[in-house]
Design a protein around this motif. Structure first.
Motif, short mmCIF file in Angstrom:
data_model
loop_
_atom_site.label_atom_id
_atom_site.label_comp_id
_atom_site.label_asym_id
_atom_site.label_seq_id
_atom_site.Cartn_x
_atom_site.Cartn_y
_atom_site.Cartn_z
N ASP A 106 0.84 -1.25 -0.06
CA ASP A 106 0.01 -0.04 -0.09
C ASP A 106 0.82 1.21 0.20
OD1 ASP A 106 0.93 -0.08 2.50
OD2 ASP A 106 -1.16 0.31 3.68
N THR A 107 2.04 1.15 -0.85
CA THR A 107 2.87 2.31 -0.88
C THR A 107 3.11 2.76 -2.28
OG1 THR A 107 5.24 1.28 -0.89
CG2 THR A 107 4.02 2.11 1.33
N ARG A 108 3.22 3.87 -2.92
CA ARG A 108 3.63 4.20 -4.10
C ARG A 108 4.76 3.42 -4.55
NH1 ARG A 108 1.68 8.10 -6.96
NH2 ARG A 108 0.87 9.42 -5.38
N GLU A 109 5.77 3.65 -3.73
CA GLU A 109 7.04 3.25 -4.31
C GLU A 109 7.04 1.50 -4.46
OE1 GLU A 109 7.23 6.94 -2.38
OE2 GLU A 109 6.58 4.96 -1.62
N ALA A 110 6.45 1.00 -3.77
CA ALA A 110 6.39 -0.59 -3.82
C ALA A 110 5.37 -0.94 -5.05
CB ALA A 110 5.89 -1.18 -2.61
N LEU A 111 4.30 -0.28 -5.09
CA LEU A 111 3.59 -0.45 -6.22
C LEU A 111 3.98 0.02 -7.64
CD1 LEU A 111 -0.02 0.94 -4.81
CD2 LEU A 111 0.50 -1.43 -5.51
N GLU A 112 4.75 0.92 -7.67
CA GLU A 112 5.43 1.54 -9.15
C GLU A 112 6.58 0.31 -9.34
OE1 GLU A 112 6.15 5.30 -9.63
OE2 GLU A 112 4.29 6.12 -9.02
N ALA A 113 7.04 -0.19 -8.50
CA ALA A 113 8.12 -1.18 -8.63
C ALA A 113 7.56 -2.58 -9.24
CB ALA A 113 9.00 -1.49 -7.21
N LEU A 114 6.27 -2.76 -9.33
CA LEU A 114 5.53 -3.88 -9.85
C LEU A 114 5.40 -3.71 -11.63
CD1 LEU A 114 2.77 -4.36 -7.48
CD2 LEU A 114 4.67 -5.48 -7.68
N PRO A 115 5.93 -4.80 -12.10
CA PRO A 115 5.72 -4.74 -13.74
C PRO A 115 4.46 -4.30 -14.20
CG PRO A 115 6.87 -6.69 -13.05
CD PRO A 115 6.32 -6.19 -11.69
N GLY A 116 4.46 -3.47 -14.97
CA GLY A 116 3.10 -3.15 -15.69
C GLY A 116 2.38 -1.94 -14.84
N VAL A 117 2.82 -1.56 -13.81
CA VAL A 117 2.31 -0.69 -13.02
C VAL A 117 2.97 0.67 -13.01
CG1 VAL A 117 1.62 -0.05 -10.60
CG2 VAL A 117 1.35 -2.35 -11.19
N ALA A 122 -0.62 2.93 -9.88
CA ALA A 122 -0.58 3.09 -8.49
C ALA A 122 -1.47 3.74 -7.78
CB ALA A 122 0.86 3.44 -8.32
N ASN A 123 -2.00 4.96 -8.29
CA ASN A 123 -2.59 6.00 -7.75
C ASN A 123 -3.97 5.48 -7.56
OD1 ASN A 123 -1.07 8.12 -7.22
ND2 ASN A 123 -1.41 9.23 -9.18
N VAL A 124 -4.81 4.69 -8.69
CA VAL A 124 -5.91 3.91 -8.49
C VAL A 124 -5.96 2.99 -7.32
CG1 VAL A 124 -7.48 2.85 -9.80
CG2 VAL A 124 -6.24 4.49 -11.04
N VAL A 125 -5.07 2.26 -7.51
CA VAL A 125 -5.05 1.08 -6.38
C VAL A 125 -4.84 1.94 -4.71
CG1 VAL A 125 -3.77 -0.95 -5.18
CG2 VAL A 125 -3.97 -0.70 -7.79
N LEU A 126 -4.03 2.91 -4.78
CA LEU A 126 -4.02 3.49 -3.39
C LEU A 126 -5.27 4.26 -3.09
CD1 LEU A 126 -0.43 5.30 -3.91
CD2 LEU A 126 -1.13 3.36 -2.13
N ASN A 127 -5.95 4.89 -3.90
CA ASN A 127 -7.26 5.60 -3.66
C ASN A 127 -8.31 4.62 -3.42
OD1 ASN A 127 -9.86 6.64 -5.06
ND2 ASN A 127 -8.77 8.29 -4.17
N THR A 128 -8.39 3.56 -4.35
CA THR A 128 -9.85 2.75 -4.29
C THR A 128 -9.63 1.31 -3.54
OG1 THR A 128 -10.24 3.31 -6.50
CG2 THR A 128 -11.40 1.58 -5.90
N ALA A 129 -8.50 1.01 -3.31
CA ALA A 129 -8.34 -0.08 -2.54
C ALA A 129 -7.91 0.24 -1.02
CB ALA A 129 -7.22 -1.13 -2.87
N PHE A 130 -7.31 1.21 -0.77
CA PHE A 130 -6.57 1.73 0.41
C PHE A 130 -7.04 2.90 0.91
CE2 PHE A 130 -3.37 -1.15 -1.61
CZ PHE A 130 -3.43 -2.29 -0.67
N GLY A 131 -7.77 3.81 0.32
CA GLY A 131 -8.38 4.95 0.72
C GLY A 131 -7.51 6.28 0.70
N HIS A 132 -6.32 6.10 -0.03
CA HIS A 132 -5.61 7.30 0.10
C HIS A 132 -6.12 8.44 -1.04
CE1 HIS A 132 -1.72 4.95 1.23
NE2 HIS A 132 -2.81 4.55 1.86
N PRO A 133 -6.14 9.62 -0.55
CA PRO A 133 -6.59 10.60 -1.49
C PRO A 133 -5.95 11.02 -2.77
CG PRO A 133 -5.58 11.42 0.45
CD PRO A 133 -5.61 10.02 0.50
N THR A 134 -5.42 10.34 -3.50
CA THR A 134 -4.85 10.41 -4.64
C THR A 134 -5.52 10.69 -5.73
OG1 THR A 134 -4.60 8.02 -5.13
CG2 THR A 134 -2.79 8.83 -3.85
N ILE A 135 -4.95 11.25 -6.72
CA ILE A 135 -5.37 11.69 -8.09
C ILE A 135 -4.87 10.83 -9.12
CG2 ILE A 135 -6.17 13.55 -9.58
CD1 ILE A 135 -7.31 13.77 -6.87
#
Length: 213
Positions: A106-117, A122-135
């Motif tokens: 649930d961190t941007r750095e870890a998500l962006e390190a994944l292939p295809g992300v 990352a912002n969609v997952v952070l916002n929708t799955a984990f409730g972060h106020p990302t755009i």
């Protein structure tokens, strides 16, 4: 756009849809992650058709790894760029199993390190799955932000940075969903439906469409 107009814009969008969310179908953060990876240069409708068949068979990193790349391709072959997407999904599943005990980080750095992300995914997952106020700025938000004068910018990162500054805190959690849905169904690329737009009077778009006779 003036601060008062921005508040009014989001107030109206909120009144129309108090609890907006993604149109991708998912039940876990992992299902959402895979769906967003598959949605690059594809429609949510097309992705949902594929995942409705895939997820009952394999909806965890280990299950997709067991399925294998070639079988995964058969489930997602109706989606554009399915060969490279299948490769990325298999690779990210392996990383999730090896490094995160199959959980989605649930961190941007870890998500962006994944292939295809990338940043948007990352912002969609952070916002929708984990409730972060990302755009998460996609083509719809980019268009709406520029047309309306809400957050004009030459590229998606410029628009994202500007939206982060101008969107009032109380609207940030749901803002990108409202803007995506508005761009998808009202402020459409070729022919925006300006006569039916609830923020028409706040919008700076010079070429507004008129109602049919």
């Amino acid at each position: 756009m003036k601060k008062a107009d921005i508040v009014e814009l989001f107030t109206r969008l909120q009144e129309l849809d108090p609890h907006p969310t993604t149109e991708l179908e998912y039940s876990t953060p992992f299902e959402l992650l895979v769906a967003v990876v598959l949605s690059a240069q594809a429609t949510d409708v097309g992705v949902n058709k594929a995942t409705r068949k895939l997820y009952p068979v394999a909806n965890t990193p280990r299950a997709i790894l067991k399925l294998g790349e070639e079988k995964l391709k058969k489930y997602i072959s109706t989606i554009g760029l399915f060969n490279s997407k299948a490769k990325n999904v298999i690779a990210l599943c392996q990383i999730l199993v090896d490094q995160y005990d199959s959980a989605v980080p649930d961190t941007r750095e870890a998500l962006e390190a994944l292939p295809g992300v990338g940043r948007k995914t990352a912002n969609v997952v952070l916002n929708t799955a984990f409730g972060h106020p990302t755009i998460a700025v996609d083509t719809h938000i980019f268009r709406v932000a520029n047309r309306t004068g809400l957050a004009p910018g030459k590229d998606v990162r410029a628009v994202e940075d500007k939206l982060e500054k101008v969107i009032p805190k109380e609207f940030k959690q749901d803002a990108h969903h409202w803007l995506i849905l508005h761009g998808r169904y009202v402020c459409k690329a070729r022919k925006p439906n300006c006569p039916e737009c609830v923020i028409r009077d706040l919008c700076r778009f010079k070429d507004k469409t008129v109602a049919a006779e």
